[in-house]
Design a protein around this motif. Structure first.
Motif, PDB file in Angstrom:
ATOM      1  N   ARG A  95       0.869  -1.177   0.000  1.00 15.66           N
ATOM      2  CA  ARG A  95       0.000   0.000   0.000  1.00 15.66           C
ATOM      3  C   ARG A  95       0.905   1.225   0.000  1.00 15.66           C
ATOM      4  N   GLY A  96       1.024   1.832  -1.150  1.00 15.71           N
ATOM      5  CA  GLY A  96       1.947   2.961  -1.270  1.00 15.71           C
ATOM      6  C   GLY A  96       3.368   2.479  -1.089  1.00 15.71           C
ATOM      7  N   THR A  97       4.083   3.068  -0.128  1.00 12.12           N
ATOM      8  CA  THR A  97       5.469   2.676   0.095  1.00 12.12           C
ATOM      9  C   THR A  97       5.614   1.588   1.156  1.00 12.12           C
ATOM     10  N   TRP A  98       4.529   1.232   1.832  1.00 14.95           N
ATOM     11  CA  TRP A  98       4.594   0.245   2.913  1.00 14.95           C
ATOM     12  C   TRP A  98       3.997  -1.085   2.492  1.00 14.95           C
ATOM     13  N   VAL A  99       4.481  -2.137   3.130  1.00 14.07           N
ATOM     14  CA  VAL A  99       3.933  -3.478   2.918  1.00 14.07           C
ATOM     15  C   VAL A  99       3.252  -3.895   4.213  1.00 14.07           C
ATOM     16  N   TYR A 100       2.036  -4.409   4.077  1.00 16.74           N
ATOM     17  CA  TYR A 100       1.265  -4.883   5.223  1.00 16.74           C
ATOM     18  C   TYR A 100       1.221  -6.406   5.186  1.00 16.74           C
ATOM     19  N   TYR A 101       1.381  -7.009   6.349  1.00 21.23           N
ATOM     20  CA  TYR A 101       1.414  -8.468   6.473  1.00 21.23           C
ATOM     21  C   TYR A 101       0.229  -8.943   7.282  1.00 21.23           C
ATOM     22  N   ARG A 102      -0.265 -10.105   6.906  1.00 21.24           N
ATOM     23  CA  ARG A 102      -1.400 -10.732   7.578  1.00 21.24           C
ATOM     24  C   ARG A 102      -1.091 -12.223   7.721  1.00 21.24           C
ATOM     25  N   VAL A 103      -1.449 -12.792   8.863  1.00 22.42           N
ATOM     26  CA  VAL A 103      -1.287 -14.225   9.071  1.00 22.42           C
ATOM     27  C   VAL A 103      -2.280 -14.951   8.179  1.00 22.42           C
ATOM     28  N   GLU A 104      -1.833 -16.016   7.542  1.00 22.44           N
ATOM     29  CA  GLU A 104      -2.718 -16.826   6.696  1.00 22.44           C
ATOM     30  C   GLU A 104      -3.515 -17.750   7.616  1.00 22.44           C
ATOM     31  N   PRO A 105      -4.775 -17.410   7.914  1.00 19.21           N
ATOM     32  CA  PRO A 105      -5.526 -18.151   8.935  1.00 19.21           C
ATOM     33  C   PRO A 105      -5.776 -19.613   8.596  1.00 19.21           C
ATOM     34  N   SER A 106      -5.994 -19.954   7.351  1.00 19.45           N
ATOM     35  CA  SER A 106      -6.300 -21.345   7.027  1.00 19.45           C
ATOM     36  C   SER A 106      -5.103 -22.250   7.284  1.00 19.45           C
ATOM     37  N   VAL A 107      -3.909 -21.756   7.012  1.00 17.26           N
ATOM     38  CA  VAL A 107      -2.712 -22.564   7.233  1.00 17.26           C
ATOM     39  C   VAL A 107      -2.463 -22.742   8.726  1.00 17.26           C
ATOM     40  N   VAL A 108      -2.597 -21.673   9.481  1.00 16.29           N
ATOM     41  CA  VAL A 108      -2.379 -21.745  10.921  1.00 16.29           C
ATOM     42  C   VAL A 108      -3.421 -22.656  11.565  1.00 16.29           C
ATOM     43  N   ALA A 109      -4.659 -22.556  11.135  1.00 16.61           N
ATOM     44  CA  ALA A 109      -5.713 -23.428  11.674  1.00 16.61           C
ATOM     45  C   ALA A 109      -5.415 -24.886  11.364  1.00 16.61           C
ATOM     46  N   ALA A 110      -4.935 -25.159  10.165  1.00 20.20           N
ATOM     47  CA  ALA A 110      -4.613 -26.532   9.782  1.00 20.20           C
ATOM     48  C   ALA A 110      -3.453 -27.079  10.606  1.00 20.20           C
ATOM     49  N   MET A 111      -2.450 -26.225  10.853  1.00 20.17           N
ATOM     50  CA  MET A 111      -1.318 -26.666  11.693  1.00 20.17           C
ATOM     51  C   MET A 111      -1.783 -26.964  13.107  1.00 20.17           C
ATOM     52  N   GLY A 112      -2.642 -26.112  13.629  1.00 21.86           N
ATOM     53  CA  GLY A 112      -3.181 -26.341  14.967  1.00 21.86           C
ATOM     54  C   GLY A 112      -4.027 -27.596  15.021  1.00 21.86           C
ATOM     55  N   GLN A 113      -4.795 -27.816  13.983  1.00 21.95           N
ATOM     56  CA  GLN A 113      -5.626 -29.009  13.896  1.00 21.95           C
ATOM     57  C   GLN A 113      -4.757 -30.271  13.885  1.00 21.95           C
ATOM     58  N   MET A 114      -3.649 -30.180  13.157  1.00 22.26           N
ATOM     59  CA  MET A 114      -2.742 -31.298  13.052  1.00 22.26           C
ATOM     60  C   MET A 114      -2.147 -31.646  14.419  1.00 22.26           C
ATOM     61  N   LEU A 115      -1.754 -30.631  15.172  1.00 21.31           N
ATOM     62  CA  LEU A 115      -1.117 -30.854  16.466  1.00 21.31           C
ATOM     63  C   LEU A 115      -2.114 -30.983  17.612  1.00 21.31           C
ATOM     64  N   GLY A 116      -3.333 -30.484  17.404  1.00 22.57           N
ATOM     65  CA  GLY A 116      -4.326 -30.441  18.462  1.00 22.57           C
ATOM     66  C   GLY A 116      -4.773 -31.773  18.985  1.00 22.57           C
ATOM     67  N   THR A 117      -4.574 -32.825  18.238  1.00 19.70           N
ATOM     68  CA  THR A 117      -5.039 -34.128  18.667  1.00 19.70           C
ATOM     69  C   THR A 117      -3.972 -34.891  19.461  1.00 19.70           C
ATOM     70  N   MET A 118      -2.819 -34.277  19.616  1.00 16.81           N
ATOM     71  CA  MET A 118      -1.736 -34.939  20.356  1.00 16.81           C
ATOM     72  C   MET A 118      -2.029 -34.882  21.853  1.00 16.81           C
TER      73      MET A 118
END
Length: 119
Positions: A95-118
Motif C-alpha cells: 500500500r503505497g510505500t509500505w507493505v502490510y502483512y497478515r497471518v494466513e488463517p487457514s494454514v495456521v488453523a490446519a497446523m493447529g488441527q494437526m497438532l491439536g489431537t496430540m
C-alpha cells in the motif's frame, strides 16, 4: 435518504489442511515436506517473533513499519518476512510505500488441527 451501503457477508474460507492429525495416519512424503517447511520457517527466533507481532497486531495485520524493531537490520527483517511468506504463513499487500502483512488463517488453523489431537 441514507448513505448506508449494505455489504454482503463473506463466507468463511474452508480450512485446507496441510496434513491429517498426526494420530490419524502417517504423513505422506509430500505432506511431510510441506509441513516441515512451515515449522522450519517458525524455527528461527526472529521469524517466530515477527510472526507473533503480525498475529497479535490489532486488526490482524501489521505494517512492516510497525514490526521492524526486533533487534536486526531492516534487510534481515525483510528476509525473514519473505521466508514466512514463502512458507505460506503470511500474506502481504503493498500500500503505497509500505507493505502490510497478515497471518494466513487457514494454514495456521490446519497446523493447529494437526497438532491439536496430540496428548
Amino acid at each position: 435518504m441514507s448513505n448506508t451501503k449494505v455489504l454482503p457477508l463473506l463466507e468463511p474460507e474452508a480450512v485446507a489442511p496441510c496434513c491429517p492429525p498426526l494420530t490419524e495416519r502417517p504423513l505422506t512424503a509430500e505432506e511431510a515436506e510441506r509441513t516441515a517447511a512451515m515449522f522450519k520457517a517458525l524455527g528461527d527466533p526472529v521469524r517466530l517473533r515477527l510472526f507473533s507481532l503480525v498475529a497479535s497486531h490489532e486488526g490482524g495485520e501489521a505494517c512492516v513499519c510497525d514490526i521492524s524493531d526486533v533487534g536486526v537490520s531492516q534487510p534481515t527483517v525483510s528476509h525473514h518476512l519473505k521466508k514466512l511468506r514463502e512458507a505460506g504463513l503470511l500474506t502481504s499487500e503493498r500500500r503505497g510505500t509500505w507493505v502490510y502483512y497478515r497471518v494466513e488463517p487457514s494454514v495456521v488453523a490446519a497446523m493447529g488441527q494437526m497438532l491439536g489431537t496430540m496428548g
